[in-house]
Design a protein around this motif. Structure first.
Motif, PDB file in Angstrom:
ATOM      1  N   ASP A 120       0.829  -1.211   0.000  1.00 45.61           N
ATOM      2  CA  ASP A 120       0.000   0.000   0.000  1.00 45.61           C
ATOM      3  C   ASP A 120       0.862   1.259   0.000  1.00 45.61           C
ATOM      4  OD1 ASP A 120      -2.343  -1.439  -0.026  1.00 45.61           O
ATOM      5  OD2 ASP A 120      -2.672  -1.313   2.138  1.00 45.61           O
TER       6      ASP A 120
ATOM      7  N   GLU B 102       2.187   1.734  -3.503  1.00 45.48           N
ATOM      8  CA  GLU B 102       1.109   2.214  -4.385  1.00 45.48           C
ATOM      9  C   GLU B 102       0.842   3.701  -4.145  1.00 45.48           C
ATOM     10  OE1 GLU B 102      -3.558   1.177  -5.525  1.00 45.48           O
ATOM     11  OE2 GLU B 102      -2.495   0.031  -3.986  1.00 45.48           O
TER      12      GLU B 102
ATOM     13  N   GLN C 138       3.652   5.683  -5.713  1.00 42.81           N
ATOM     14  CA  GLN C 138       3.516   5.677  -7.174  1.00 42.81           C
ATOM     15  C   GLN C 138       2.427   6.668  -7.608  1.00 42.81           C
ATOM     16  OE1 GLN C 138       5.777   4.549  -8.769  1.00 42.81           O
ATOM     17  NE2 GLN C 138       6.030   2.330  -8.814  1.00 42.81           N
TER      18      GLN C 138
END
Length: 238
Positions: A227, A230, A233
């Motif tokens: 997580d 992510e 990103q």
């Protein structure tokens, strides 16, 4: 659009699998063997001093640990340590080198979740044969795009590793239990450092956490790593 993270490095010992616990058990055995010659706290201090002194000669890992125990045993007994004690210490080292791998919680899930979308590197210190054995037994070997077993972890070493794998430091992350070895050097070269503390940390790996560093993150375990990646990103910030 430039990808924020292309490469994620993982430490091995006490990040992906148990390690320090076995050193502590052997150290307790060492103290019991030499109980007639020195108190436990004195032995621990002398052993730590020997390990620090010998790092440049033997490096990190079980073999250097055993040699430091033997050296300490000779010192505290004024050279009178029984041969049977030396034999027991060598046997303890062999047991450590044969100990089955115990993956830490969420290690496999985290690595599997990040494999494929990122270049994954295993970056670890220690004895070459022992670390290769542990990686093979872990069942995680096929998930890594590269394995780097190094004598020490410094900013220069990380920069060279990232360069070999065609990665800009700003697009690299290192995940590990040691602030000194896994986090601070990577922050120094411009990467992301993720500290995942382990309940047991070798005294020579202690360091202070960076304060208010934008690229430093602390996670209680590896469950939250996918997580976090992510989220980073999604920010598209380098």
């Amino acid at each position: 659009m430039t990808k924020t993270l292309t490469t994620i490095g993982f430490d091995a010992d006490d990040t992906l699998w148990q390690n320090e616990a076995f050193f502590r058990l052997t150290q307790a055995r060492f103290a019991a063997l030499l109980a007639d010659y020195a108190a436990q706290d004195h032995l621990e201090d002398r052993l730590l001093a020997a390990e620090r002194r010998n790092l440049g000669h033997y490096g990190f890992g079980v073999k250097g640990f055993v040699l430091s125990m033997i050296e300490t045993a000779i010192e505290v007994t004024d050279g009178k340590v029984p041969a049977s004690v030396i034999s027991d210490l060598m046997a303890a080292g062999r047991e450590m080198l044969r100990h089955p791998i115990e993956l830490l919680p969420h290690a496999r899930d985290a690595v599997e979740a990040l494999a494929g979308d990122h270049r994954l590197l295993l970056i670890t210190k220690g004895d070459l044969l022992d670390q290769e054995r542990k990686l093979a037994q872990s069942g995680l070997g096929d998930l890594f795009d590269g394995v780097e077993i190094v004598s020490d972890k410094t900013a220069r070493v990380y920069a060279a590793i990232f360069a070999r794998h065609a990665t800009q430091p700003a697009q690299a992350m290192m995940v590990g239990n040691s602030l000194k070895s896994d986090v601070l050097p990577v922050l120094d070269v411009g990467g992301w450092g993720v500290h995942v503390p382990h309940g047991l940390t070798w005294a020579l790996e202690h360091a202070e956490a960076p304060q208010n560093h934008a690229r430093f993150h602390l996670l209680p375990d590896l469950q939250g790593l996918p997580d976090l990646v992510e989220k980073l990103q999604g920010s598209h910030k380098i």
